[in-house]
Scaffold this active site. Structure first.
Site, PDB file in Angstrom:
ATOM      1  CB  CYS A  47      12.975   8.866   9.019  1.00  0.00           C
ATOM      2  SG  CYS A  47      13.973   7.636   8.179  1.00  0.00           S
ATOM      3  CD  GLU A  65      -2.453   8.540   1.777  1.00  0.00           C
ATOM      4  OE1 GLU A  65      -1.625   7.600   1.764  1.00  0.00           O
ATOM      5  OE2 GLU A  65      -2.956   9.003   2.817  1.00  0.00           O
ATOM      6  CD  GLU A  70       9.370  13.209  11.808  1.00  0.00           C
ATOM      7  OE1 GLU A  70       8.217  12.812  11.958  1.00  0.00           O
ATOM      8  OE2 GLU A  70      10.246  12.562  11.215  1.00  0.00           O
ATOM      9  CE  LYS A 126      -1.694   3.010   2.187  1.00  0.00           C
ATOM     10  NZ  LYS A 126      -1.453   4.451   1.866  1.00  0.00           N
TER      11      LYS A 126
HETATM   12  P1  NAD Z   1       1.932   9.229   7.556  1.00  0.00           P
HETATM   13  O1  NAD Z   1       1.988   8.622   8.901  1.00  0.00           O
HETATM   14  O2  NAD Z   1       1.022  10.369   7.322  1.00  0.00           O
HETATM   15  O3  NAD Z   1       1.509   8.114   6.466  1.00  0.00           O
HETATM   16  C1  NAD Z   1       2.172   6.871   6.383  1.00  0.00           C
HETATM   17  C2  NAD Z   1       1.189   5.816   5.903  1.00  0.00           C
HETATM   18  O4  NAD Z   1       0.149   5.690   6.872  1.00  0.00           O
HETATM   19  C3  NAD Z   1       0.521   6.153   4.579  1.00  0.00           C
HETATM   20  O5  NAD Z   1       0.525   5.008   3.766  1.00  0.00           O
HETATM   21  C4  NAD Z   1      -0.888   6.579   4.960  1.00  0.00           C
HETATM   22  O6  NAD Z   1      -1.842   6.196   3.995  1.00  0.00           O
HETATM   23  C5  NAD Z   1      -1.138   5.856   6.268  1.00  0.00           C
HETATM   24  N1  NAD Z   1      -1.951   6.628   7.207  1.00  0.00           N
HETATM   25  C6  NAD Z   1      -1.858   7.971   7.455  1.00  0.00           C
HETATM   26  N2  NAD Z   1      -2.746   8.320   8.408  1.00  0.00           N
HETATM   27  C7  NAD Z   1      -3.403   7.189   8.779  1.00  0.00           C
HETATM   28  C8  NAD Z   1      -4.424   6.906   9.732  1.00  0.00           C
HETATM   29  N3  NAD Z   1      -4.960   7.846  10.487  1.00  0.00           N
HETATM   30  N4  NAD Z   1      -4.849   5.621   9.840  1.00  0.00           N
HETATM   31  C9  NAD Z   1      -4.324   4.642   9.084  1.00  0.00           C
HETATM   32  N5  NAD Z   1      -3.348   4.863   8.169  1.00  0.00           N
HETATM   33  C10 NAD Z   1      -2.890   6.113   8.014  1.00  0.00           C
HETATM   34  O7  NAD Z   1       3.440   9.602   7.154  1.00  0.00           O
HETATM   35  P2  NAD Z   1       3.966  10.402   5.871  1.00  0.00           P
HETATM   36  O8  NAD Z   1       3.573  11.826   5.983  1.00  0.00           O
HETATM   37  O9  NAD Z   1       3.641   9.668   4.637  1.00  0.00           O
HETATM   38  O10 NAD Z   1       5.549  10.262   6.068  1.00  0.00           O
HETATM   39  C11 NAD Z   1       6.305  11.075   6.923  1.00  0.00           C
HETATM   40  C12 NAD Z   1       6.617  10.361   8.218  1.00  0.00           C
HETATM   41  O11 NAD Z   1       7.232   9.108   7.969  1.00  0.00           O
HETATM   42  C13 NAD Z   1       7.617  11.137   9.082  1.00  0.00           C
HETATM   43  O12 NAD Z   1       7.165  11.110  10.405  1.00  0.00           O
HETATM   44  C14 NAD Z   1       8.906  10.353   8.934  1.00  0.00           C
HETATM   45  O13 NAD Z   1       9.829  10.460   9.989  1.00  0.00           O
HETATM   46  C15 NAD Z   1       8.380   8.974   8.814  1.00  0.00           C
HETATM   47  N6  NAD Z   1       9.372   8.097   8.201  1.00  0.00           N
HETATM   48  C16 NAD Z   1      10.004   7.207   9.014  1.00  0.00           C
HETATM   49  C17 NAD Z   1      10.974   6.380   8.497  1.00  0.00           C
HETATM   50  C18 NAD Z   1      11.669   5.373   9.372  1.00  0.00           C
HETATM   51  O14 NAD Z   1      12.326   4.504   8.835  1.00  0.00           O
HETATM   52  N7  NAD Z   1      11.577   5.477  10.681  1.00  0.00           N
HETATM   53  C19 NAD Z   1      11.306   6.449   7.131  1.00  0.00           C
HETATM   54  C20 NAD Z   1      10.641   7.379   6.332  1.00  0.00           C
HETATM   55  C21 NAD Z   1       9.667   8.202   6.883  1.00  0.00           C
END
Ligand code: NAD
Length: 486
Positions: free
Chosen positions: A281, A176, A382, A173
């Site tokens: 990240c 989006e 963050e 997945k």
């Molecule tokens: P996000 O949490 O908004 O989304 C990540 C995924 O979760 C997406 O596929 C999204 O569809 C889903 N999602 C979002 N809200 C949801 C909800 N309420 N319920 C269920 N699913 C949901 O993150 P983002 O904005 O896409 O990415 C940025 C974040 O990712 C930053 O916090 C960054 O640090 C983190 N990140 C972490 C790593 C790591 O390895 N630790 C690597 C890359 C990014």
């Protein structure tokens, strides 16, 4: 404008979803595509097809399974430039950053090709008189990845190649916000000739994620995203008896001692803080200067940040692209405002820059805040944007205390010429990964992508030997055979 299809059971299919999201280029605001918000029924269809495929995929010898990955590696190499351009189009990072991302993605496929050697178990003769014990590894079944937007090509490949090599079938997945890159990579997966249902792509957002986390046939989930969602998905998935690894947000501190090589440290720190517009990240987001390093580093980093060329990532001269969307830009600008109102000094203000020709883009130039209060919101939130906070302390013990008080635990780095200081830091700093004279950096697939505290929920991380642990179930067999047995 076409609505992107899903890929289920080796067929590209239009989603029946009535809701979709518009995907725009973050530099130009040009509409690129629409992504469907797939429902529970499509997740179910993908899980059914992956379950069916698992029966014969798990019986396919590992040495044959990885032949598909060898082919994928060559196809990814062949199409690297096209995929990198797609990443830049939808995610905004520079073309150089997109190419590096895809090189890292390919490394994961290469390492997974060696998994047959790692799937061996172990055997003990005569545990007690006449009884032998054996540990074997077996695949789990259907596994899934739920991905963040920051590395549209690499993050799904942190997991998918390892899962397949271990004998599991898979559902991705994508975020989006950046669904186009996975469309391209799944077209390549299709060309490898993988059997029906072994890999599946389901686009969507919350409803799709919830359906994955609840689905009884999905045995393990790898999540990458923000801490709040990581924690929620981890708890719910674990309550549904799934194996979970949930990588969350980060706030990586770098500590600069007075004996550090300031020229190299500054170059490395600037690339880390402002690379990918700070949306990784592994961005260095707090620089803690110790003693005399305050003056030298502050001056040098402001100069380096100020020189950074900001614009459309497709332009060769550009060193930093836009942030992902208008909402993100507003959020980051709001956090900068909060930083100044909590007493930090703005040494460089990147808000509302004029980038000629890209007035509709989501640009923020590099921003540097000095004298950030370690207890303030900005020091503990963050930002995920091109903002570096400077904090000054008197000695390495104070610096390590700040690292350890940080609620996140992805990576902390020390810049120094002292072996003793380096050893102390490695020993005492409470983060999953440590860098010495190295910026926080994307993982090499030889080693686990370790993190802790609010940056990770689970036990086994992605990559390294922990990938094999995560994607297999151990089975212990005890056997007693007498000399009369036939
Ligand atoms: P996000 O949490 O908004 O989304 C990540 C995924 O979760 C997406 O596929 C999204 O569809 C889903 N999602 C979002 N809200 C949801 C909800 N309420 N319920 C269920 N699913 C949901 O993150 P983002 O904005 O896409 O990415 C940025 C974040 O990712 C930053 O916090 C960054 O640090 C983190 N990140 C972490 C790593 C790591 O390895 N630790 C690597 C890359 C990014």
């Amino acid at each position: 404008m076409n609505i992107l299809p899903n890929y289920i059971n080796n067929k590209w299919q239009k989603s029946p979803a009535t809701e979709n999201i518009e995907i725009t280029n973050p530099a130009t605001a040009e509409l690129l595509a629409k992504v469907p918000l797939s429902s529970k029924s499509e997740v179910n269809e993908a899980a059914e097809s992956a379950t069916k495929a698992f029966k014969s995929w798990r019986r396919t010898p590992a040495s044959q399974r990885v032949q598909f990955l060898f082919l994928l590696k060559y196809l990814l190499e062949e199409h690297l430039e096209d995929i990198a351009r797609t990443i830049t189009f939808e995610c905004g990072k520079t073309l150089v950053e997109s190419r590096i991302e895809m090189r890292r993605a390919i490394e994961n496929v290469e390492i997974a090709c060696g998994i047959p050697m790692m799937l061996g178990g172990n055997h003990h003769e005569d545990i007690v008189d006449g009884i032998d014990g054996t540990m074997i590894r077996q695949p789990l079944g259907v596994c899934a990845a739920i991905c963040s937007f920051s590395f549209p090509g690499m993050i799904p490949l942190w997991f998918l190649p390892y899962a397949l090599a271990c004998g599991n079938t898979y559902i991705v997945k994508p975020s989006e916000k950046v669904p186009l890159t996975m469309q391209k990579i799944f077209q390549l997966l299709e060309q490898t000739g993988l059997p029906e249902g072994v890999v599946n792509l389901v686009n969507g957002s919350k409803e799709t994620v919830d359906a994955i986390v609840e689905h009884p046939q999905i045995k393990a989930i790898s999540f990458v995203g923000s801490t709040s969602v990581a924690k929620y998905i981890y708890s719910w998935g674990a309550a549904n008896s799934k194996r979970m690894q949930c990588h969350g947000g980060a706030k990586n501190p770098i500590v600069i001692l007075p004996d550090a090589d300031i020229v190299n440290t500054t170059r490395i720190a600037a690339d880390s803080a402002f690379g990918c517009a700070g949306q990784t990240c592994l961005a260095a987001s707090i620089a803690i200067t110790v003693g005399e390093a305050q003056e030298t580093f502050t001056q040098a980093i402001v100069e380096a940040a100020n020189k950074r060329v900001v614009g459309n990532g497709l332009d060769d001269k550009v060193e930093m692209g836009p942030v992902i969307n208008a909402g993100s830009k507003t959020r980051i600008e709001g956090l900068i405002e909060k930083g100044t109102s909590s007493g930090a000094k703005l040494l460089l203000d990147g808000r509302n820059p004029l980038i000629p020709g890209y007035e509709q883009g989501n640009f923020i130039r590099p921003t540097i805040l000095e004298d950030v209060n370690p207890l303030s919101e900005i020091a503990n939130t963050e930002i995920f944007g091109p903002v570096l906070s400077l904090i000054h302390v008197n000695n390495i013990d104070e610096a390590i205390s700040l690292v350890n008080d940080n609620p996140f635990g992805k990576m902390a780095c020390l810049f120094t010429a002292s072996v003793a200081a380096a050893r102390k830091f490695r020993y005492e700093a409470e983060t999953g990964s440590i860098g010495i004279n190295i910026a926080p950096t994307e993982p090499t697939p030889f080693l686990p992508f370790s993190s802790c505290k609010k940056s990770f929920f689970g036990d086994l991380h992605g990559q390294g030997n922990q990938a094999v642990e995560f994607f297999t179930q151990t089975k212990t067999v005890l056997e007693r055979w007498s000399s009369k047995s036939k």
